[in-house]
Design a protein around this motif. Structure first.
Motif, PDB file in Angstrom:
ATOM      1  N   HIS A  30      24.498  11.878  43.020  1.00 60.09           N
ATOM      2  CA  HIS A  30      24.110  13.755  43.609  1.00 60.09           C
ATOM      3  C   HIS A  30      23.810  13.556  44.425  1.00 60.09           C
ATOM      4  O   HIS A  30      24.056  14.605  45.250  1.00 60.09           O
ATOM      5  CB  HIS A  30      23.182  13.903  42.373  1.00 60.09           C
ATOM      6  CG  HIS A  30      24.097  14.341  41.217  1.00 60.09           C
ATOM      7  ND1 HIS A  30      23.631  15.168  40.386  1.00 60.09           N
ATOM      8  CD2 HIS A  30      25.000  13.712  40.510  1.00 60.09           C
ATOM      9  CE1 HIS A  30      24.828  15.959  39.378  1.00 60.09           C
ATOM     10  NE2 HIS A  30      25.061  14.530  38.890  1.00 60.09           N
ATOM     11  N   HIS A 101      14.786  16.880  48.530  1.00 61.17           N
ATOM     12  CA  HIS A 101      16.387  17.147  47.806  1.00 61.17           C
ATOM     13  C   HIS A 101      15.523  17.023  46.588  1.00 61.17           C
ATOM     14  O   HIS A 101      15.058  16.175  46.114  1.00 61.17           O
ATOM     15  CB  HIS A 101      17.526  16.514  47.672  1.00 61.17           C
ATOM     16  CG  HIS A 101      18.712  17.042  48.464  1.00 61.17           C
ATOM     17  ND1 HIS A 101      19.413  16.268  49.451  1.00 61.17           N
ATOM     18  CD2 HIS A 101      17.972  17.351  50.280  1.00 61.17           C
ATOM     19  CE1 HIS A 101      19.721  16.852  50.380  1.00 61.17           C
ATOM     20  NE2 HIS A 101      19.479  17.264  50.708  1.00 61.17           N
ATOM     21  N   PHE A 103      14.257  16.009  42.729  1.00 58.61           N
ATOM     22  CA  PHE A 103      15.246  15.716  41.110  1.00 58.61           C
ATOM     23  C   PHE A 103      13.733  15.872  39.638  1.00 58.61           C
ATOM     24  O   PHE A 103      12.705  15.533  39.862  1.00 58.61           O
ATOM     25  CB  PHE A 103      15.718  14.574  40.937  1.00 58.61           C
ATOM     26  CG  PHE A 103      16.917  14.566  41.158  1.00 58.61           C
ATOM     27  CD1 PHE A 103      17.695  15.121  40.648  1.00 58.61           C
ATOM     28  CD2 PHE A 103      17.023  13.822  42.673  1.00 58.61           C
ATOM     29  CE1 PHE A 103      19.143  14.478  40.884  1.00 58.61           C
ATOM     30  CE2 PHE A 103      18.107  13.899  43.465  1.00 58.61           C
ATOM     31  CZ  PHE A 103      19.268  14.148  42.330  1.00 58.61           C
ATOM     32  N   GLN A 132      17.170  20.045  41.431  1.00 58.19           N
ATOM     33  CA  GLN A 132      18.106  19.537  40.670  1.00 58.19           C
ATOM     34  C   GLN A 132      17.789  18.867  39.391  1.00 58.19           C
ATOM     35  O   GLN A 132      16.086  18.889  39.349  1.00 58.19           O
ATOM     36  CB  GLN A 132      19.338  18.505  40.515  1.00 58.19           C
ATOM     37  CG  GLN A 132      19.932  19.072  42.006  1.00 58.19           C
ATOM     38  CD  GLN A 132      21.059  17.870  42.226  1.00 58.19           C
ATOM     39  OE1 GLN A 132      21.692  17.353  41.130  1.00 58.19           O
ATOM     40  NE2 GLN A 132      20.877  17.218  43.653  1.00 58.19           N
ATOM     41  N   ASP A 149      21.243  19.106  36.047  1.00 60.53           N
ATOM     42  CA  ASP A 149      22.831  18.570  36.047  1.00 60.53           C
ATOM     43  C   ASP A 149      22.438  17.421  35.723  1.00 60.53           C
ATOM     44  O   ASP A 149      23.907  16.871  35.994  1.00 60.53           O
ATOM     45  CB  ASP A 149      21.821  18.405  37.499  1.00 60.53           C
ATOM     46  CG  ASP A 149      21.727  20.269  38.295  1.00 60.53           C
ATOM     47  OD1 ASP A 149      22.774  20.503  38.781  1.00 60.53           O
ATOM     48  OD2 ASP A 149      20.687  20.562  38.081  1.00 60.53           O
TER      49      ASP A 149
END
Length: 183
Positions: A30, A101, A103, A132, A149
């Motif tokens: 991802h 980014h 998670f 995500q 996700d």
């Protein structure tokens, strides 16, 4: 309060570890690698799962991935119904999350309210580029427009059922069980 009775085992230790390994690979896919990636475990079990994911990603990719801990207790919309003295854990971020980014990692996705609280807590820490969500189990019954996700397994449940993800670090064993509330 109703007692919980174990109804069925959904995953043993080997199954759970296999799911965590798959989630780690999906995270890297991802993100198209590990650049700018930060894992954030939601207290309690999400923290331990995030640490395992961190280790697996580092072993597979050969690069360090920061891993933080997020306590959402004071951001919950049901705080007054939890207990008179809710237990507050610590929030630790090893890096500034702005532009990263992220998670978010948790064990079970149910109503979506925990994730909503986590997103609100993250806003106080910075402005990530993307957030995500990765969970071991999605059991349905969403009350908010939130989805995972990356999901280990979808397990449709009734409202009187509970899914427990048990981790060695906290519970002494790795497994996922479905329990039912006794009437």
């Amino acid at each position: 309060m109703a007692e919980l009775r174990e109804k069925a085992k959904l995953m043993n230790a080997q199954d759970l570890n296999r799911v965590i390994r798959r989630i780690a690979h999906e995270m890297v896919e991802h993100n198209k690698g590990t650049d700018n990636m930060v894992l954030v475990g939601i207290h309690r079990r999400g923290v331990y799962i995030a640490r395992r994911l961190q280790k697996l990603i580092e072993e597979a990719e050969g690069s360090k991935v920061p891993c933080g801990e997020l306590d959402i207790t004071l951001y919950r919309d049901d705080l007054t119904t939890l207990s008179e003295q809710p237990i507050v854990h610590s929030t630790r971020m090893p890096v500034d999350i702005s532009g990263k980014h992220l998670f978010l990692v948790d064990d079970v996705l149910f109503t979506g309210r925990t994730v909503r609280a986590a997103l609100e807590a993250l806003v106080d820490l910075g402005r990530p580029q993307i957030v995500q969500l990765a969970v071991i189990i999605d059991r349905g019954h969403r009350e908010l427009p939130i989805h995972a996700d990356i999901c280990g397994k979808n397990v449709p449940t009734s409202k009187n059922e509970v899914i427990e993800v048990k981790v060695e670090e906290l519970d002494g064993k790795d497994e996922v069980v479905i329990c039912e509330r006794d009437a």
